[in-house]
Design an enzyme around this catalytic site. Sequence first.
Site, PDB file in Angstrom:
ATOM      1  N   GLY A   1       0.780  -1.247   0.000  1.00  0.00           N
ATOM      2  CA  GLY A   1       0.000   0.000   0.000  1.00  0.00           C
ATOM      3  C   GLY A   1       0.804   1.285   0.000  1.00  0.00           C
ATOM      4  O   GLY A   1       0.264   2.347   0.286  1.00  0.00           O
TER       5      GLY A   1
ATOM      6  N   LYS B   1       8.077   8.819  -7.304  1.00  0.00           N
ATOM      7  CA  LYS B   1       8.470   7.397  -7.331  1.00  0.00           C
ATOM      8  C   LYS B   1       9.704   7.356  -8.221  1.00  0.00           C
ATOM      9  O   LYS B   1       9.620   7.145  -9.428  1.00  0.00           O
ATOM     10  CB  LYS B   1       7.333   6.556  -7.928  1.00  0.00           C
TER      11      LYS B   1
ATOM     12  N   TYR C   1      -9.627   0.225   3.953  1.00  0.00           N
ATOM     13  CA  TYR C   1      -9.814  -0.201   2.560  1.00  0.00           C
ATOM     14  C   TYR C   1     -10.688   0.842   1.883  1.00  0.00           C
ATOM     15  O   TYR C   1     -11.738   1.207   2.398  1.00  0.00           O
ATOM     16  CB  TYR C   1     -10.480  -1.573   2.516  1.00  0.00           C
TER      17      TYR C   1
END
Length: 235
Positions: free
Chosen positions: A15, A38, A210
């Site tokens: 996650g 990233k 979630y």
Amino acid sequence: MTKGIFITATDTGVGKTVVAAAMVAALRARGVRACGVKPIESGCVPNPVIGSLVPADGTFLQKASGGKESLELITPLRFEAPLAPLAAAREVGEEVRVEKAMKAIDELESRYDVLVVEGIGGLMVPVAERYMVSDMARDIGYPLIVVASPFLGTINHTLLTVRRAQEEGLEVEGVVLCYHRQPEDTLAESTNPRMLEQFLNVPLLGTVPYIEDTSQETLRRAAEGALDIGLLFGL
Ligand SMILES: Nc1ncnc2c1ncn2[C@@H]1O[C@H](COP(=O)(O)OP(=O)(O)OP(=O)(O)O)[C@@H](O)[C@H]1O
Ligand SMILES: [Mg+2]
């Protein structure tokens, strides 16, 4: 204000991208110029039309960051094979040019108040010859957040990751549990937070639920509900 945070995890697929994007969404909603990064991504998909590799995480973080920043800076190093960067680069006879990722981070640092940098897999993932994600985290210099699973097995993985990070001299801000799949109402899920709190020497910062959709508002709410964003980023 904290200049940045490095998001690592106990494993791949736990996650990191969701937590990083949620933090960026929450920061931006508070008026902070924040960008998700990233720097190295493997498992990218070739796009023959634009003639380059498309990074799924980089694109997700780009969107969470307002969609304006270029993917060349958000994910400067991309590989097709879904492997550790060193292994993915070897598949195509290339080297991982870590300095290119560092330059992109320097450039983004000059443009934003806060960078939320997502690592690759976990800390002991080979990035280049004799250079792992933990080395990259040290060179970037931001404190770490460890994303962990709420399910059975997480105590061992989380304690190993945090202790290893600390042995490497890395500063760990805390652990975030992330429901990367639907809750299963197991005994492990209900007892893990307490066990972790007992054995961790860093805070268990919260649990990201979630989420059914990944709209900016849902991401923002997930981060604000799970974490003290103000405290974490000195706002
Ligand atoms: N809170 C959440 N709610 C719903 N789905 C989630 C949540 N967190 C993660 N997921 C899903 O689990 C999968 C893995 O999550 P994510 O991509 O964020 O992991 P990661 O640690 O970034 O993985 P990688 O190592 O590949 O970068 C994705 O399909 C993602 O949508
Ligand atoms: Mg990811």
